[in-house]
Enzyme design. Sequence first.
Site, mmCIF file in Angstrom:
data_model
loop_
_atom_site.group_PDB
_atom_site.id
_atom_site.type_symbol
_atom_site.label_atom_id
_atom_site.label_comp_id
_atom_site.label_asym_id
_atom_site.label_seq_id
_atom_site.Cartn_x
_atom_site.Cartn_y
_atom_site.Cartn_z
ATOM 1 N N LYS A 58 -0.420 -31.652 -28.788
ATOM 2 C CA LYS A 58 0.593 -31.754 -30.107
ATOM 3 C C LYS A 58 -0.459 -31.765 -31.303
ATOM 4 O O LYS A 58 -1.257 -32.370 -31.322
ATOM 5 C CB LYS A 58 1.143 -33.150 -29.905
ATOM 6 C CG LYS A 58 2.483 -33.168 -29.310
ATOM 7 C CD LYS A 58 3.136 -34.784 -29.185
ATOM 8 C CE LYS A 58 4.537 -34.829 -28.534
ATOM 9 N NZ LYS A 58 4.898 -35.849 -28.702
ATOM 10 N N ARG A 106 8.352 -36.108 -21.256
ATOM 11 C CA ARG A 106 7.247 -36.404 -22.202
ATOM 12 C C ARG A 106 7.708 -37.524 -23.199
ATOM 13 O O ARG A 106 6.369 -38.374 -23.489
ATOM 14 C CB ARG A 106 6.681 -35.193 -22.825
ATOM 15 C CG ARG A 106 5.440 -35.342 -23.727
ATOM 16 C CD ARG A 106 4.719 -34.060 -24.214
ATOM 17 N NE ARG A 106 3.576 -34.524 -24.846
ATOM 18 C CZ ARG A 106 2.598 -33.618 -25.350
ATOM 19 N NH1 ARG A 106 2.843 -32.344 -24.933
ATOM 20 N NH2 ARG A 106 1.710 -34.094 -25.955
ATOM 21 N N HIS A 121 6.009 -47.128 -35.097
ATOM 22 C CA HIS A 121 6.130 -46.595 -36.409
ATOM 23 C C HIS A 121 6.959 -47.196 -37.536
ATOM 24 O O HIS A 121 6.517 -47.165 -38.511
ATOM 25 C CB HIS A 121 6.804 -44.949 -35.968
ATOM 26 C CG HIS A 121 6.043 -44.086 -35.290
ATOM 27 N ND1 HIS A 121 6.690 -43.086 -34.368
ATOM 28 C CD2 HIS A 121 4.784 -43.862 -35.277
ATOM 29 C CE1 HIS A 121 5.512 -42.452 -33.954
ATOM 30 N NE2 HIS A 121 4.484 -42.830 -34.338
ATOM 31 N N HIS A 170 -2.642 -47.470 -35.959
ATOM 32 C CA HIS A 170 -1.637 -47.241 -35.090
ATOM 33 C C HIS A 170 -1.830 -47.953 -33.942
ATOM 34 O O HIS A 170 -0.546 -48.309 -33.262
ATOM 35 C CB HIS A 170 -1.888 -45.689 -34.752
ATOM 36 C CG HIS A 170 -0.984 -45.069 -33.770
ATOM 37 N ND1 HIS A 170 0.325 -44.811 -34.291
ATOM 38 C CD2 HIS A 170 -1.217 -44.453 -32.750
ATOM 39 C CE1 HIS A 170 1.087 -44.278 -33.246
ATOM 40 N NE2 HIS A 170 0.152 -44.110 -32.207
HETATM 41 P P1 NAD Z 1 -9.155 -41.323 -36.886
HETATM 42 O O1 NAD Z 1 -9.406 -39.888 -36.504
HETATM 43 O O2 NAD Z 1 -8.652 -41.781 -38.335
HETATM 44 O O3 NAD Z 1 -10.439 -42.111 -36.630
HETATM 45 C C1 NAD Z 1 -10.488 -43.470 -36.837
HETATM 46 C C2 NAD Z 1 -11.898 -43.781 -37.587
HETATM 47 O O4 NAD Z 1 -13.018 -43.792 -36.786
HETATM 48 C C3 NAD Z 1 -12.159 -42.838 -38.680
HETATM 49 O O5 NAD Z 1 -12.533 -43.544 -39.959
HETATM 50 C C4 NAD Z 1 -13.007 -42.045 -38.010
HETATM 51 O O6 NAD Z 1 -13.709 -41.171 -39.083
HETATM 52 C C5 NAD Z 1 -13.766 -42.854 -37.327
HETATM 53 N N1 NAD Z 1 -14.642 -42.341 -36.188
HETATM 54 C C6 NAD Z 1 -14.345 -41.455 -35.228
HETATM 55 N N2 NAD Z 1 -15.349 -41.541 -34.368
HETATM 56 C C7 NAD Z 1 -16.083 -42.227 -34.640
HETATM 57 C C8 NAD Z 1 -17.411 -42.746 -33.849
HETATM 58 N N3 NAD Z 1 -17.578 -42.154 -32.684
HETATM 59 N N4 NAD Z 1 -18.070 -43.619 -34.382
HETATM 60 C C9 NAD Z 1 -17.739 -44.227 -35.486
HETATM 61 N N5 NAD Z 1 -16.529 -43.992 -36.283
HETATM 62 C C10 NAD Z 1 -15.872 -42.920 -35.643
HETATM 63 O O7 NAD Z 1 -7.896 -41.986 -35.952
HETATM 64 P P2 NAD Z 1 -7.609 -41.895 -34.514
HETATM 65 O O8 NAD Z 1 -7.042 -43.131 -34.191
HETATM 66 O O9 NAD Z 1 -8.737 -41.351 -33.611
HETATM 67 O O10 NAD Z 1 -6.336 -40.998 -34.372
HETATM 68 C C11 NAD Z 1 -5.336 -41.279 -35.295
HETATM 69 C C12 NAD Z 1 -4.604 -39.983 -35.439
HETATM 70 O O11 NAD Z 1 -4.164 -39.682 -34.101
HETATM 71 C C13 NAD Z 1 -3.065 -40.275 -36.045
HETATM 72 O O12 NAD Z 1 -3.073 -39.316 -37.109
HETATM 73 C C14 NAD Z 1 -2.194 -40.005 -35.003
HETATM 74 O O13 NAD Z 1 -0.856 -39.576 -35.618
HETATM 75 C C15 NAD Z 1 -2.720 -39.060 -34.209
HETATM 76 N N6 NAD Z 1 -2.258 -38.823 -32.794
HETATM 77 C C16 NAD Z 1 -2.052 -37.855 -32.411
HETATM 78 C C17 NAD Z 1 -1.480 -37.624 -30.774
HETATM 79 C C18 NAD Z 1 -1.396 -36.221 -30.301
HETATM 80 O O14 NAD Z 1 -0.685 -36.246 -29.440
HETATM 81 N N7 NAD Z 1 -1.694 -35.213 -31.101
HETATM 82 C C19 NAD Z 1 -1.622 -38.813 -30.240
HETATM 83 C C20 NAD Z 1 -1.782 -40.063 -30.592
HETATM 84 C C21 NAD Z 1 -2.337 -40.056 -32.019
HETATM 85 N N1 GLY Z 2 1.094 -39.083 -27.897
HETATM 86 C C1 GLY Z 2 2.326 -38.578 -27.261
HETATM 87 C C2 GLY Z 2 2.328 -37.100 -26.817
HETATM 88 O O1 GLY Z 2 1.429 -36.703 -26.639
HETATM 89 O O2 GLY Z 2 3.536 -36.790 -26.396
#
Ligand code: NAD
Ligand code: GLY
Length: 359
Positions: A140, A238, A249, A262
């Site tokens: 996704k 899924r 949300h 989140h």
């Molecule tokens: P993010 O990418 O914003 O990372 C969180 C914070 O940690 C940021 O400030 C980042 O720069 C920092 N960071 C990253 N790696 C680090 C490390 N190793 N050391 C120190 N700092 C670090 O947030 P996230 O929680 O990784 O992801 C959230 C996003 O993921 C949302 O946009 C959400 O919609 C998306 N998401 C997508 C899916 C999918 O299936 N595609 C599933 C769940 C969430």
């Molecule tokens: N994070 C939900 C999905 O990947 O379907």
Amino acid sequence: MKQVVVELGDRSYPIYIGAGLLAQAADLLGPRLSGQTLVVSNTVVAPLYLDALLDGLPDITSRTLIVEDGERRKTVETMNAIITRLLEERFSRTCTLVALGGGVIGDVTGFAAACYQRGVSYVQVPTTLLAQVDSAVGGKTAVNHRLGKNMIGAFHQPAAVLSDTDVLASLPERELRAGVAEIIKYGLINDAQFFDWLEDNMDGLLQRDADCLAHAIEVSCRNKAAIVSRDEREAGLRAILNLGHTFGHAIETALNYETWLHGEAVAAGMSMAAHLSARTTGFPESDVRRVNALLEKTGLPVTLPETMRREHLRELMAVDKKTRHGRLHLVLLREIGKAVVTPDFEEADLEDTLARYAE
Ligand code: NAD
Ligand code: GLY
């Protein structure tokens, strides 16, 4: 090193999990980096890990693009900046993008890969726990619109995922716990044995014990891979991956995406889903207590801020992507390890759950 495969026929791909894997990037990712390579990262992650990744890929000449950090940058503008760079560098359809960062970098880079010249290859090098167990796996990809999160996107599977558990050492404590929320989710929806393991090993996981982390990431990826392999485009099954997300949300939106992460909103949402399940599916009250106890042990919220209003939450829940023909569908639990997606709940029971958590 552990390896999980997402089985999708000729689009199947490996997830490599283990300590020190950035140094092995050439062996693990090299064969999948066809043509020109662009590594996309952000201003927080690049200073920490970009050199280590590039050192691990000595024979690959990579371009790099560093974007600003933060969810606010998960936009069409950032996606366009990636595309502009690819065009400026005359990247062809055989190029590969590499996403080095958390879910934000993974989602926007994956979406750019899905769109550039109608689709090019990309690999995920996730650096948050949430990205290693969830967002980097399953294809996704999306950016946010002013009017809605993840509203512009595509399904586009990566060619490989490389999860180096060493990078989690620098992750802020709160981000780690938010990632654990998604790990608990897999136990709840699909894997009762894993839920038991989490009850016994939460301390080790929070102390970032390398074996605990690698095991939790592997089992989470195995569960997600099994679900994605059966229902890649979310025709049905899924959707169980969204346990707690409809409530979550709504909470995130009510808080303007500012105060809670989140994973924190999903944790409170899973607590609410467990409460409603007990009124709807016969989910035992003793298991509601187990769910709340594990979330609390993780340091995740199981109550909402006092400012939260239940009518506002109900209103926000109505725009959920799982709404079909105007009827809200929710992910509920039948038992620990077994989730269902259902429109069959009484509005009065939902009101009851909302009233239990909000004014
Ligand atoms: P993010 O990418 O914003 O990372 C969180 C914070 O940690 C940021 O400030 C980042 O720069 C920092 N960071 C990253 N790696 C680090 C490390 N190793 N050391 C120190 N700092 C670090 O947030 P996230 O929680 O990784 O992801 C959230 C996003 O993921 C949302 O946009 C959400 O919609 C998306 N998401 C997508 C899916 C999918 O299936 N595609 C599933 C769940 C969430
Ligand atoms: N994070 C939900 C999905 O990947 O379907």
